[in-house]
Every structure is written in C-alpha cells, then in structure tokens.
Design a protein around this motif. Structure first.
Motif, PDB file in Angstrom:
ATOM      1  N   GLN A 145       0.180  -2.466   7.131  1.00 32.31           N
ATOM      2  CA  GLN A 145       1.430  -1.706   7.159  1.00 32.31           C
ATOM      3  C   GLN A 145       1.302  -0.580   6.149  1.00 32.31           C
ATOM      4  O   GLN A 145       0.445  -0.620   5.263  1.00 32.31           O
ATOM      5  CB  GLN A 145       2.612  -2.595   6.815  1.00 32.31           C
ATOM      6  CG  GLN A 145       2.870  -3.683   7.830  1.00 32.31           C
ATOM      7  CD  GLN A 145       4.064  -4.533   7.429  1.00 32.31           C
ATOM      8  OE1 GLN A 145       4.709  -4.329   6.397  1.00 32.31           O
ATOM      9  NE2 GLN A 145       4.373  -5.516   8.267  1.00 32.31           N
ATOM     10  N   ARG A 146       2.144   0.407   6.274  1.00 24.37           N
ATOM     11  CA  ARG A 146       2.113   1.543   5.351  1.00 24.37           C
ATOM     12  C   ARG A 146       3.464   1.688   4.665  1.00 24.37           C
ATOM     13  O   ARG A 146       4.508   1.452   5.259  1.00 24.37           O
ATOM     14  CB  ARG A 146       1.791   2.844   6.096  1.00 24.37           C
ATOM     15  CG  ARG A 146       0.443   2.889   6.794  1.00 24.37           C
ATOM     16  CD  ARG A 146      -0.642   3.204   5.813  1.00 24.37           C
ATOM     17  NE  ARG A 146      -1.942   3.317   6.469  1.00 24.37           N
ATOM     18  CZ  ARG A 146      -2.936   4.006   6.004  1.00 24.37           C
ATOM     19  NH1 ARG A 146      -2.816   4.660   4.863  1.00 24.37           N
ATOM     20  NH2 ARG A 146      -4.084   4.037   6.640  1.00 24.37           N
ATOM     21  N   SER A 147       3.400   2.110   3.417  1.00 22.30           N
ATOM     22  CA  SER A 147       4.629   2.404   2.679  1.00 22.30           C
ATOM     23  C   SER A 147       5.162   3.754   3.132  1.00 22.30           C
ATOM     24  O   SER A 147       4.499   4.468   3.893  1.00 22.30           O
ATOM     25  CB  SER A 147       4.340   2.429   1.173  1.00 22.30           C
ATOM     26  OG  SER A 147       3.562   3.573   0.849  1.00 22.30           O
ATOM     27  N   ALA A 148       6.320   4.125   2.638  1.00 23.77           N
ATOM     28  CA  ALA A 148       6.895   5.429   2.972  1.00 23.77           C
ATOM     29  C   ALA A 148       5.966   6.550   2.529  1.00 23.77           C
ATOM     30  O   ALA A 148       5.916   7.607   3.166  1.00 23.77           O
ATOM     31  CB  ALA A 148       8.272   5.574   2.318  1.00 23.77           C
ATOM     32  N   ALA A 149       5.203   6.305   1.470  1.00 25.80           N
ATOM     33  CA  ALA A 149       4.251   7.299   0.967  1.00 25.80           C
ATOM     34  C   ALA A 149       2.881   7.150   1.643  1.00 25.80           C
ATOM     35  O   ALA A 149       1.909   7.768   1.223  1.00 25.80           O
ATOM     36  CB  ALA A 149       4.119   7.178  -0.542  1.00 25.80           C
ATOM     37  N   GLN A 150       2.779   6.310   2.667  1.00 30.12           N
ATOM     38  CA  GLN A 150       1.563   6.075   3.442  1.00 30.12           C
ATOM     39  C   GLN A 150       0.467   5.300   2.701  1.00 30.12           C
ATOM     40  O   GLN A 150      -0.691   5.347   3.081  1.00 30.12           O
ATOM     41  CB  GLN A 150       0.998   7.385   4.005  1.00 30.12           C
ATOM     42  CG  GLN A 150       1.898   8.033   5.037  1.00 30.12           C
ATOM     43  CD  GLN A 150       2.192   7.108   6.213  1.00 30.12           C
ATOM     44  OE1 GLN A 150       1.282   6.593   6.844  1.00 30.12           O
ATOM     45  NE2 GLN A 150       3.476   6.861   6.470  1.00 30.12           N
ATOM     46  N   TYR A 151       0.861   4.579   1.665  1.00 25.77           N
ATOM     47  CA  TYR A 151      -0.089   3.687   1.014  1.00 25.77           C
ATOM     48  C   TYR A 151      -0.259   2.440   1.878  1.00 25.77           C
ATOM     49  O   TYR A 151       0.702   1.952   2.471  1.00 25.77           O
ATOM     50  CB  TYR A 151       0.401   3.261  -0.378  1.00 25.77           C
ATOM     51  CG  TYR A 151       0.362   4.356  -1.402  1.00 25.77           C
ATOM     52  CD1 TYR A 151      -0.849   4.848  -1.882  1.00 25.77           C
ATOM     53  CD2 TYR A 151       1.543   4.893  -1.913  1.00 25.77           C
ATOM     54  CE1 TYR A 151      -0.880   5.853  -2.835  1.00 25.77           C
ATOM     55  CE2 TYR A 151       1.510   5.910  -2.860  1.00 25.77           C
ATOM     56  CZ  TYR A 151       0.302   6.381  -3.312  1.00 25.77           C
ATOM     57  OH  TYR A 151       0.269   7.372  -4.241  1.00 25.77           O
ATOM     58  N   ARG A 152      -1.468   1.927   1.927  1.00 30.05           N
ATOM     59  CA  ARG A 152      -1.715   0.671   2.642  1.00 30.05           C
ATOM     60  C   ARG A 152      -1.032  -0.469   1.890  1.00 30.05           C
ATOM     61  O   ARG A 152      -1.134  -0.571   0.672  1.00 30.05           O
ATOM     62  CB  ARG A 152      -3.215   0.399   2.718  1.00 30.05           C
ATOM     63  CG  ARG A 152      -3.991   1.305   3.621  1.00 30.05           C
ATOM     64  CD  ARG A 152      -5.480   0.966   3.473  1.00 30.05           C
ATOM     65  NE  ARG A 152      -6.288   1.522   4.522  1.00 30.05           N
ATOM     66  CZ  ARG A 152      -6.888   2.713   4.467  1.00 30.05           C
ATOM     67  NH1 ARG A 152      -6.751   3.477   3.399  1.00 30.05           N
ATOM     68  NH2 ARG A 152      -7.618   3.129   5.482  1.00 30.05           N
ATOM     69  N   LEU A 153      -0.418  -1.371   2.655  1.00 32.24           N
ATOM     70  CA  LEU A 153       0.259  -2.519   2.070  1.00 32.24           C
ATOM     71  C   LEU A 153      -0.330  -3.799   2.668  1.00 32.24           C
ATOM     72  O   LEU A 153      -0.431  -3.937   3.889  1.00 32.24           O
ATOM     73  CB  LEU A 153       1.763  -2.463   2.352  1.00 32.24           C
ATOM     74  CG  LEU A 153       2.503  -1.261   1.765  1.00 32.24           C
ATOM     75  CD1 LEU A 153       3.956  -1.241   2.230  1.00 32.24           C
ATOM     76  CD2 LEU A 153       2.436  -1.283   0.245  1.00 32.24           C
ATOM     77  N   TYR A 154      -0.713  -4.714   1.802  1.00 31.63           N
ATOM     78  CA  TYR A 154      -1.391  -5.935   2.215  1.00 31.63           C
ATOM     79  C   TYR A 154      -0.618  -7.153   1.745  1.00 31.63           C
ATOM     80  O   TYR A 154       0.194  -7.082   0.823  1.00 31.63           O
ATOM     81  CB  TYR A 154      -2.796  -5.991   1.626  1.00 31.63           C
ATOM     82  CG  TYR A 154      -3.669  -4.851   2.051  1.00 31.63           C
ATOM     83  CD1 TYR A 154      -4.386  -4.916   3.241  1.00 31.63           C
ATOM     84  CD2 TYR A 154      -3.773  -3.698   1.280  1.00 31.63           C
ATOM     85  CE1 TYR A 154      -5.196  -3.871   3.652  1.00 31.63           C
ATOM     86  CE2 TYR A 154      -4.584  -2.645   1.683  1.00 31.63           C
ATOM     87  CZ  TYR A 154      -5.285  -2.730   2.861  1.00 31.63           C
ATOM     88  OH  TYR A 154      -6.079  -1.697   3.262  1.00 31.63           O
ATOM     89  N   GLY A 155      -0.939  -8.287   2.351  1.00 27.47           N
ATOM     90  CA  GLY A 155      -0.304  -9.547   1.982  1.00 27.47           C
ATOM     91  C   GLY A 155      -1.345 -10.602   1.657  1.00 27.47           C
ATOM     92  O   GLY A 155      -2.558 -10.356   1.684  1.00 27.47           O
ATOM     93  N   THR A 156      -0.874 -11.798   1.393  1.00 24.00           N
ATOM     94  CA  THR A 156      -1.774 -12.890   1.031  1.00 24.00           C
ATOM     95  C   THR A 156      -2.704 -13.261   2.183  1.00 24.00           C
ATOM     96  O   THR A 156      -3.819 -13.728   1.949  1.00 24.00           O
ATOM     97  CB  THR A 156      -0.989 -14.138   0.575  1.00 24.00           C
ATOM     98  OG1 THR A 156      -0.067 -14.499   1.608  1.00 24.00           O
ATOM     99  CG2 THR A 156      -0.229 -13.873  -0.712  1.00 24.00           C
ATOM    100  N   ALA A 157      -2.276 -13.066   3.417  1.00 27.49           N
ATOM    101  CA  ALA A 157      -3.144 -13.352   4.565  1.00 27.49           C
ATOM    102  C   ALA A 157      -4.385 -12.462   4.528  1.00 27.49           C
ATOM    103  O   ALA A 157      -5.475 -12.883   4.934  1.00 27.49           O
ATOM    104  CB  ALA A 157      -2.387 -13.145   5.871  1.00 27.49           C
ATOM    105  N   ASP A 158      -4.246 -11.249   4.018  1.00 27.42           N
ATOM    106  CA  ASP A 158      -5.397 -10.345   3.910  1.00 27.42           C
ATOM    107  C   ASP A 158      -6.375 -10.826   2.841  1.00 27.42           C
ATOM    108  O   ASP A 158      -7.592 -10.711   3.013  1.00 27.42           O
ATOM    109  CB  ASP A 158      -4.922  -8.916   3.615  1.00 27.42           C
ATOM    110  CG  ASP A 158      -4.067  -8.366   4.740  1.00 27.42           C
ATOM    111  OD1 ASP A 158      -4.548  -8.329   5.889  1.00 27.42           O
ATOM    112  OD2 ASP A 158      -2.915  -7.970   4.472  1.00 27.42           O
ATOM    113  N   VAL A 159      -5.855 -11.379   1.765  1.00 23.25           N
ATOM    114  CA  VAL A 159      -6.726 -11.957   0.727  1.00 23.25           C
ATOM    115  C   VAL A 159      -7.510 -13.123   1.332  1.00 23.25           C
ATOM    116  O   VAL A 159      -8.729 -13.220   1.162  1.00 23.25           O
ATOM    117  CB  VAL A 159      -5.906 -12.446  -0.498  1.00 23.25           C
ATOM    118  CG1 VAL A 159      -6.807 -13.152  -1.502  1.00 23.25           C
ATOM    119  CG2 VAL A 159      -5.170 -11.290  -1.147  1.00 23.25           C
TER     120      VAL A 159
END
Length: 143
Positions: free
Chosen positions: A30-44
């Motif tokens: 997912q991306r933040s409003a500023a287009q930064y990648r956002l990850y969760g624990t499933a990605d870890v």
C-alpha cells in the motif's frame, strides 16, 4: 511500517525488498498519501520465509512457485519435497566432482613437490619447459 523499518526488521536491504516486489515474491505494498511504501507484519514474515528458503538452496523462481501454490490454496509441501530432493542430488554430484578434483590436485601437487624439491631454487628453463609453464601445459584431460 516504511521500507527502512521492514529492512531492519527482516535484515534485508531495501533494494532487495524492491527487487522481490518486482519479481512478485512480495505483494505490491500500500502507499501513503506521500507515496511511501507501507508494509505490515505479514511482509516481515514473507521476507523471513524467503531468506530461510534461500538458505535451503532454493532459487527465487522455486520460492515463487511455492508462494504461488500457497496463494492458489494448495499446500506446497510435495513440491518442496521434490525441490529439496533435486537439490540434494545436485549437491551430491558437486561433492563428488569436488572430491575428484581434490584428488587430482593432490596427485599433481605431489608430482610437483617431487620435481621441485627446493622452494628457494627457481627451476631452470630446461626443467620447466613450455610456452608459459610446462607443468600446466603437460596436464592432459580425458574428455
């Protein structure tokens, strides 16, 4: 979490994370409003799985196949068994080839040591005949 946080949590460089995304090993984040990648624990967890599978000798393609099977609702255990079996056979072949090479080098070294008894004395041109090194040039291989 941001990519730098995921990188730290999983012990994987950010460039590797982006590469795994391009390969499809990680889902597009997912991306933040500023287009930064956002990850969760499933990605870890996914990154840790990939690292463990790589440690077992699986290629990224093979890891992708396992991930795709699981995503399709199939447990990948049978496929993993076949992959590991194949890797074991390849490893056994490599070990046999390395053992044969080691024996060949040991024999070659013994022959060299018998002919070059004094390390302080350089061999004469007559003794070491060849374009570059007669010892190497005299080696024959059975193809």
């Amino acid at each position: 979490m941001l990519i730098r946080d995921l990188s730290r949590a999983a012990g994987v460089p950010a460039s590797t994370i982006r590469y795994y995304e391009r390969l499809g090993l990680l889902q597009a984040p997912q991306r933040s409003a500023a287009q930064y990648r956002l990850y969760g624990t499933a990605d870890v967890e996914r990154l840790r799985f990939i690292q463990k599978a790589k440690r077992l000798g699986l290629s990224l393609t093979e890891i992708g196949q396992l991930i795709a099977l699981r995503a399709g609702g199939t447990a990948p255990c049978q496929q993993l068994k076949a992959m590991v079996s194949s890797h074991l056979q390849q490893l056994d072949q490599q070990i046999a080839e390395l053992q044969a090479l080691r024996q060949e080098l040991a024999t070659y070294h013994s022959n060299l040591a018998a002919q070059l008894t004094d390390d302080a004395t350089a061999p004469t041109e007559t003794f070491c005949q060849g374009t570059i090194c007669g010892f190497i040039e005299q080696v024959s291989y059975d193809a």
